[in-house]
Design an enzyme around this catalytic site. Sequence first.
Site, short mmCIF file in Angstrom:
data_model
loop_
_atom_site.label_atom_id
_atom_site.label_comp_id
_atom_site.label_asym_id
_atom_site.label_seq_id
_atom_site.Cartn_x
_atom_site.Cartn_y
_atom_site.Cartn_z
N HIS A 196 0.83 -1.20 0.00
CA HIS A 196 0.00 0.00 0.00
C HIS A 196 0.87 1.25 0.00
O HIS A 196 0.38 2.38 -0.02
CB HIS A 196 -0.88 -0.07 1.25
CG HIS A 196 -2.01 0.87 1.29
ND1 HIS A 196 -2.03 1.96 2.10
CD2 HIS A 196 -3.15 0.90 0.58
CE1 HIS A 196 -3.16 2.62 1.92
NE2 HIS A 196 -3.85 2.00 1.00
N LYS A 198 3.37 4.30 -0.95
CA LYS A 198 3.45 5.20 -2.09
C LYS A 198 4.68 6.08 -1.90
O LYS A 198 4.64 7.03 -1.14
CB LYS A 198 2.21 6.10 -2.18
CG LYS A 198 0.86 5.37 -2.13
CD LYS A 198 0.06 5.80 -0.94
CE LYS A 198 -1.25 5.13 -0.72
NZ LYS A 198 -1.54 3.83 -1.22
N ASP A 203 17.32 9.07 -8.64
CA ASP A 203 18.79 9.16 -8.60
C ASP A 203 19.36 8.87 -7.21
O ASP A 203 20.42 9.40 -6.88
CB ASP A 203 19.26 10.55 -9.04
CG ASP A 203 19.36 10.66 -10.54
OD1 ASP A 203 19.04 9.67 -11.24
OD2 ASP A 203 19.77 11.73 -11.03
N HIS A 411 -8.02 11.97 1.29
CA HIS A 411 -7.26 10.72 1.38
C HIS A 411 -5.96 10.92 2.19
O HIS A 411 -5.11 10.03 2.26
CB HIS A 411 -6.94 10.29 -0.06
CG HIS A 411 -6.47 8.90 -0.25
ND1 HIS A 411 -5.22 8.60 -0.73
CD2 HIS A 411 -7.07 7.71 -0.06
CE1 HIS A 411 -5.07 7.29 -0.83
NE2 HIS A 411 -6.17 6.72 -0.42
N LYS A 413 -3.01 11.22 5.01
CA LYS A 413 -2.62 10.29 6.08
C LYS A 413 -1.43 10.91 6.81
O LYS A 413 -0.29 10.52 6.61
CB LYS A 413 -2.22 8.94 5.48
CG LYS A 413 -3.41 8.23 4.79
CD LYS A 413 -2.93 7.34 3.68
CE LYS A 413 -4.01 6.82 2.77
NZ LYS A 413 -5.37 6.80 3.18
N ASP A 418 2.62 19.30 18.57
CA ASP A 418 3.35 20.56 18.79
C ASP A 418 4.84 20.39 18.52
O ASP A 418 5.57 21.37 18.46
CB ASP A 418 3.10 21.07 20.23
CG ASP A 418 3.31 19.97 21.26
OD1 ASP A 418 2.55 18.99 21.25
OD2 ASP A 418 4.26 20.09 22.05
C1 LIG Z 1 -7.97 3.00 2.75
O1 LIG Z 1 -9.22 2.60 3.13
C2 LIG Z 1 -10.20 2.61 2.11
C3 LIG Z 1 -11.52 2.22 2.70
O2 LIG Z 1 -11.40 1.00 3.37
C4 LIG Z 1 -9.80 1.68 0.99
O3 LIG Z 1 -10.75 1.76 -0.06
C5 LIG Z 1 -8.48 2.10 0.47
O4 LIG Z 1 -8.04 1.19 -0.50
C6 LIG Z 1 -7.49 2.15 1.60
N1 LIG Z 1 -6.26 2.54 1.09
C7 LIG Z 1 -5.93 3.62 0.40
C8 LIG Z 1 -5.96 3.58 -1.07
O5 LIG Z 1 -5.58 4.61 0.96
#
Ligand SMILES: *[C@@H]1O[C@H](CO)[C@@H](O)[C@H](O)[C@H]1NC(C)=O
Length: 483
Positions: A196, A198, A203, A411, A413, A418
């Site tokens: 998952h 990214k 270089d 989206h 994350k 502080d």
């Molecule tokens: C994050 O959670 C969602 C909902 O469960 C899911 O569709 C997604 O693939 C997950 N990951 C990403 C792409 O951030």
Amino acid sequence: MKTGVPYERVVDVQRRREEYSRAQMYYRCGLALASVATLLLVAMTLQNLLSTRGRSSSHSPVPSPRFHLPRAETCSDACRVVLVESIPEGLVFNSSIANPSIYQAWLNLIGEAHSTLDIASFYWTLTNKDTHTQEPTAHQGEDVLKRLAEVAEKLTVRIAVNEAHDKSTADLTLLTNSGANVRSVNMLKLTNGVLHTKFWIADKKHIFIGSPNMDWRSLTQVKELGAVVYNCSCLAEDLGKIFEAYWFLGQSGQQIPSPWPSTFSTAYNKETPLQLPLNGTQSSVYLSSSPPSLCAEGRTPDLQSILSVIGDANDFVYIAVMNYLPTLEFSRPKRYWAAIDTQLRQVAYERQIKVRMLISHWASTQPVMIPFLKSLASVQQDKNRLDIQVRLFVVPATPKQKEIPYARVNHNKYMVTDKIAYIGTSNWSGDYFLNTAGSALVVNQTGSQAQGPTVQSQLQAVFERDWNSAYSTPIDHAFQGNT
Ligand SMILES: *[C@@H]1O[C@H](CO)[C@@H](O)[C@H](O)[C@H]1NC(C)=O
Ligand SMILES: *[C@@H]1O[C@H](CO)[C@@H](O)[C@H](O)[C@H]1NC(C)=O
Ligand SMILES: *[C@@H]1O[C@H](CO)[C@@H](O)[C@H](O)[C@H]1NC(C)=O
Ligand SMILES: *[C@@H]1O[C@H](CO)[C@@H](O)[C@H](O)[C@H]1NC(C)=O
Ligand SMILES: *[C@@H]1O[C@H](CO)[C@@H](O)[C@H](O)[C@H]1NC(C)=O
């Protein structure tokens, strides 16, 4: 380089591996020598102090032994960090806080790469073709794909992708035909999770890490946040070790080594972060990774890094994630998993830390998220200075935008306290820390007198812009009564 990896490159990789392990050995020997020297020094200092001042001196300036411990090497690269964002089409803030686009950051990295480009990715859908849409806003993704195909003809482009994403086929076939090397990692088989992560490494010197998938919607229809760090080979080399682990696992039939060979080990973690200048400000930085089985020696698991950042806060913890669940989302039978939830309640109760959680709400939000968030938001009482607040962020959509599948959502994350900026790639539920591959950049600039903005102050400004915007609603107002 249309067909596979030429022999020279294989040899080159082999040679570099050997150099790595030699460097590792020198590092270890240095560490051992330095430790012995430190012990001697400490012993001498102690003896000196004891003989001259006696044991009762309460303000003796005995240097803490930690002061002498060998630190992981410092880095002299003039690293430059830039926060970057994708703001969905039509989203407008009443605020001057704006960051360069992720699209621009990706083009910069493609432009800066002269020999190698490594990309860790979940799936690839950079063109309209994949979604069977005619969206003009797919243009940026299509442009990125075209330029990647161009550089793949000249440079060594390596792509690690999660296995079993049929929709990735068209983009990856194009890139493979242009000379890119693609390996799919079967995380389902290896850890019962997915790849998952990214990030990009150009270089072995410039990096990008953040929330966007290799998806055209990530550039124009989904709200995303990441960081790009230019001219920073020390950090890029360390991120490269995480990439090499995916690359290794992308070979067919590969098992997860236990332990990982020392070439994957790192000296940089939450105890001994990498010391480097970011925009001229001395900073402590490390990269965490999940799941734990993919962490070689020295690597801080992503969950430990989140818990320690929350635990280290003095005043506030601001969290902006798409999904937040104190459960294993994908486990059957159902399992409760409250490591992060407990830590948040604990710092709110024991140390009166202000907790703010900005969570996404969209068509695909799991309904069970709401009662758990309401439960957190109910930890609120002036008398005991309990202060946890939760808001839901909704990206509005016109009827036409609503037709775009899996778009119009926040989206992000990340977390900012502080003291610390934490920029990750994972949703916040148990699966992402136990089974799924993800990683995060943790930046600590509290030790230095920063001139001008820090990563922390910039990320705090982004959070406050979003939190105070018309797109955020306190969870109690969003769902009155039943959900
Ligand atoms: C994050 O959670 C969602 C909902 O469960 C899911 O569709 C997604 O693939 C997950 N990951 C990403 C792409 O951030
Ligand atoms: C990296 O540093 C060099 C030398 O200082 C500079 O010329 C170049 O513009 C920098 N690259 C980026 C992407 O900032
Ligand atoms: C941040 O750095 C300070 C001082 O350099 C250190 O005391 C603190 O533990 C660090 N915090 C985290 C979460 O790593
Ligand atoms: C670092 O410098 C760049 C310009 O070179 C700027 O865009 C960015 O905002 C700065 N980042 C921080 C954290 O100061
Ligand atoms: C911007 O400010 C106006 C006027 O105060 C308000 O009506 C609107 O909702 C605000 N928009 C956002 C995105 O915060």
